[in-house]
Enzyme design. Structure first.
Site, PDB file in Angstrom:
ATOM      1  N   ASP A 141     -63.109 -30.485  40.995  1.00  0.00           N
ATOM      2  CA  ASP A 141     -64.382 -31.207  41.065  1.00  0.00           C
ATOM      3  C   ASP A 141     -64.162 -32.471  41.884  1.00  0.00           C
ATOM      4  O   ASP A 141     -63.043 -32.770  42.308  1.00  0.00           O
ATOM      5  CB  ASP A 141     -64.915 -31.505  39.660  1.00  0.00           C
ATOM      6  N   PHE A 191     -68.284 -36.802  38.225  1.00  0.00           N
ATOM      7  CA  PHE A 191     -68.775 -36.678  36.854  1.00  0.00           C
ATOM      8  C   PHE A 191     -67.956 -37.533  35.882  1.00  0.00           C
ATOM      9  O   PHE A 191     -68.520 -38.247  35.049  1.00  0.00           O
ATOM     10  CB  PHE A 191     -68.755 -35.205  36.408  1.00  0.00           C
ATOM     11  N   ASP A 215     -67.845 -23.374  34.613  1.00  0.00           N
ATOM     12  CA  ASP A 215     -66.668 -23.958  33.967  1.00  0.00           C
ATOM     13  C   ASP A 215     -67.173 -24.702  32.752  1.00  0.00           C
ATOM     14  O   ASP A 215     -68.330 -25.172  32.732  1.00  0.00           O
ATOM     15  CB  ASP A 215     -65.944 -24.949  34.885  1.00  0.00           C
ATOM     16  N   CYS A 217     -62.402  -8.018  18.528  1.00  0.00           N
ATOM     17  CA  CYS A 217     -61.673  -8.542  19.686  1.00  0.00           C
ATOM     18  C   CYS A 217     -60.377  -7.781  19.939  1.00  0.00           C
ATOM     19  O   CYS A 217     -59.675  -7.403  19.007  1.00  0.00           O
ATOM     20  CB  CYS A 217     -61.368 -10.027  19.465  1.00  0.00           C
ATOM     21  N   CYS A 243     -57.901  -9.057  21.889  1.00  0.00           N
ATOM     22  CA  CYS A 243     -56.910  -9.973  22.472  1.00  0.00           C
ATOM     23  C   CYS A 243     -55.593  -9.927  21.716  1.00  0.00           C
ATOM     24  O   CYS A 243     -55.509  -9.430  20.593  1.00  0.00           O
ATOM     25  CB  CYS A 243     -57.446 -11.398  22.558  1.00  0.00           C
ATOM     26  N   CYS A 247     -55.700 -11.615  18.199  1.00  0.00           N
ATOM     27  CA  CYS A 247     -56.354 -10.817  17.161  1.00  0.00           C
ATOM     28  C   CYS A 247     -55.541  -9.580  16.813  1.00  0.00           C
ATOM     29  O   CYS A 247     -55.643  -9.050  15.707  1.00  0.00           O
ATOM     30  CB  CYS A 247     -57.763 -10.426  17.615  1.00  0.00           C
ATOM     31  N   HIS A 285     -57.288 -17.135  22.192  1.00  0.00           N
ATOM     32  CA  HIS A 285     -58.372 -16.250  21.756  1.00  0.00           C
ATOM     33  C   HIS A 285     -59.704 -16.650  22.392  1.00  0.00           C
ATOM     34  O   HIS A 285     -60.443 -15.794  22.900  1.00  0.00           O
ATOM     35  CB  HIS A 285     -58.516 -16.259  20.235  1.00  0.00           C
TER      36      HIS A 285
END
Lengths: 423, 423
Positions: free
Chosen positions: B93, B97, B322, B360, B362, B365, B391
């Site tokens: 960026d 910001f 994002d 899930c 992943c 999990c 996760h």
């Protein structure tokens, strides 16, 4: 299936030996370094990372797990292997060392030790029987008898008293353990919380509200069922080790070892070392104590030490080690390398493109630079501790791998000389 | 090689589209969620884990990296890809910001913005030219023009002023960027630190000691050389995106978009959304703004949002996102699941043997239980944040994978309905 230990190589010039320790959760090649997973986790690394590092056995702290999340919860989850999803071997300490470290928060009696939780000040009682019960609920492969570990330096009188108390506690631990083994009940979640045991004593903690027991927080019979993917704990009984005490007094070390040998444990630990005594004295005491123990059983030096200490104590006949040094130092940005310890916070590394250790083959040294890992520590980023921990564990485990290789190839003394020559 | 964007599927019922963004550091399948790696690290996860999660592009914050470790150091290291050992794409960026968020610590002028470091209070100046210069040193694949992002709610006058300033800054950013591109010099470490630029202005920071610049800390020409195993940054020039502002004012959004389009950027971001305005308004503004932008260029909605927000804004024509939500929430024990967000600190999970999310796939999990991860958080163990972050990132990335799949199979509306029906 209890553990089984076999020696596969012995050094001719020293007392070093390489062995295989068969456990219900796989093979452990000795000499071995056990990373410390205090609260059911080796701080900063996943179990996947521990596996990739080829960690074969972990140490977990009974004191911490008893207080949080509680041994009954872990027992109800199927034991610590299942709870933390660690399929390989685990050793739990007795909780004695942590309790003794509480100082003002504990009181030792013949029956056991009253202590206050460092978390919330609640009162608890740890006896030899209770330490066995808690550890059986945790369900490690190897568990330890409760001992009294005294500070350094200590008077002969204090050391003598601790040795005789440790012996009597070891007898009680062994007989409690044997009774449970005969009955076949490793762990039963029961509404009768284990504090009842403490009520048998005549030495209540001087607290108006009477003793509380963390077990009481978990009275509901557990119904934890392991997901299919969890690693089931084989239906085996842990193996009990005794702990030799005696401080820096060689006669007391001998007395302690001889008394424990009569109780016929399946392995022995050397306790109360690395607590402040000079290094040469620690080495001498390790050698003397190891020599008193049966050749065909594993010898475990508790809480020691630097990589150099490990090699020196292997030479004196020790097979197993644990220490927080690689993990704790890592969190303080201190990494072990082939050219000595370095502190990554040092500004000299701000633009250093090299790996943490130029001679290291670990995944961290393969990918990340000193400049980057230093930046992570300076910026307070978690990844700094994560990477440094992984590297330090690799360094310790790799040192032990090299120790074993040197023993198998009859080159231990050469390796020992190399390590002694390290900066 | 600049970036190249191709649309491979468009939804018939909405403005959603699936695309391929070709970058110097590999392919990015859009719509895409970019994890936030503020200080050159996605907090709590290794680069290896990001790769295993199939992260194709990361966001890094110019403000944070400029202050620490400094863009010159990173430039001397070969750029951010090399410094953090991340071989895939990166977007930075503009720093605008973060600087605007400093409030009392900054002052906006026509030339740029004076601000004080949140780390040490030192004074710095960020101009459109300086933002380009810093980002070119970091060497991301996509860089952003400096914009003025105002708070919500803001008066029409404030919004109008911010839009016209953002336009003038965008012109300066583009011309500075073009000049550097023509000269072919992406980054040159020089003893003349970049604060000289700020001395050209007539609006010095009201500080008796005069402005200081973090660049001054790194005056020595860098000599960082990447280890052989580091990922070399291809000799390519970053691509510059413009940022549409205008707050909640539709006319100003249009004015901002039209002015930026004349400058002919290679991609456009929607800034100043998700800053407190009602969700329905955010969705409307995203749709209106996206429709103003060229169909064949990527559209990036900055700093948004929940998984549901992402799906809704994809439907409105957004390609890139994002947000710190998955990573920040994870560190606070809050995990995203197919049945809604859950807080793992809740006592109801103390004995829950199930995975974080029953639906899930992943690695977390697959292996760990809610009971265990909850214990880690309660005990203050780092592994809790590590696992929850992994996760949550998987959950976000998996949501975007499903968005893409549904677009490729012409089933986007069905998927959108499913997500809307989530608890």
């Amino acid at each position: 299936m209890p553990i089984r230990f076999e020696i596969i190589a012995e050094d001719s010039g020293t007392h070093a030996r390489a062995g295989l320790l068969h456990t219900p959760h796989g093979l452990v090649e000795t000499p071995v370094f056990m990373p410390v997973g205090t609260g059911g986790t080796v701080k900063g690394v996943t179990q996947e990372t521990l596996e990739s590092l080829d960690v074969q056995i972990l140490l977990a702290n009974t004191y911490h797990l008893y207080l949080r999340p509680g041994h009954e919860l872990i027992g109800a989850a199927g034991g610590l292997h299942c709870f933390m999803s660690w399929p390989r071997a685990i050793l739990t300490d007795s909780g004695g060392f942590q309790v003794m470290s509480l100082k003002s928060l504990r009181r030792v009696t013949e029956d056991g030790v009253w202590f206050r939780s460092h978390l919330d000040g609640s009162s608890h009682f740890l006896s030899p029987e209770r330490a066995v019960e808690i550890q059986l609920a945790l369900g490690a492969d190897i568990i330890m008898a409760l001992d009294e570990c005294v500070e350094y330096p200590a008077s002969h009188e204090t050391l003598k008293r601790a040795v005789t108390l440790t012996t009597r506690w070891a007898e009680r631990a062994k007989s409690s353990y044997t009774a449970k083994k005969v009955s076949g009940v490793r762990f039963q979640v029961s509404a009768r919380n284990a504090a009842s045991e403490s009520r048998d004593t005549d030495a209540p903690w001087p607290d108006e509200n009477g003793p509380r027991d963390s077990g009481a927080r978990h009275q509901t019979p557990g119904t934890l069922r392991a997901p299919d993917t969890w690693h089931q704990t084989p239906d085996t009984f842990p193996t009990l080790f005794g702990i030799v005490q005696g401080g820096t007094d060689k006669d007391l070390r001998r007395e302690s070892a001889e008394a424990l040998l009569e109780l016929d444990f399946e392995g022995y630990a050397l306790g109360g070392l690395g607590v402040g005594e000079p290094k040469s004295e620690m080495y001498d005491l390790a050698e003397l104590t190891a020599a008193l123990l049966p050749r065909d059983q594993p010898r475990y030096l508790m809480g020691v030490g630097t990589p150099e200490d490990l090699v020196e104590c292997v030479a004196r006949g020790v097979d197993m080690f644990d220490c927080v040094m690689p993990t704790r130092n890592a969190r303080n940005a201190c990494v072990f390398t082939s050219i000595g310890k370095i502190s990554l916070r040092n500004a000299r590394y701000a633009r250093d493109p090299g790996p943490l250790d130029p001679a290291c083959a670990c995944a961290v040294c393969h990918r990340y630079s000193r400049a980057y890992v230093r930046h992570l520590f300076v910026a307070g980023e978690m990844l700094g501790a994560i990477l440094a921990t992984q590297h330090n564990l690799y360094f310790y485990l790799d040192t032990m791998r090299k120790v074993r290789q040197s023993l198998l190839f009859g080159k231990f003394s050469e390796f020992q000389s190399k390590v002694r020559a390290r900066p």
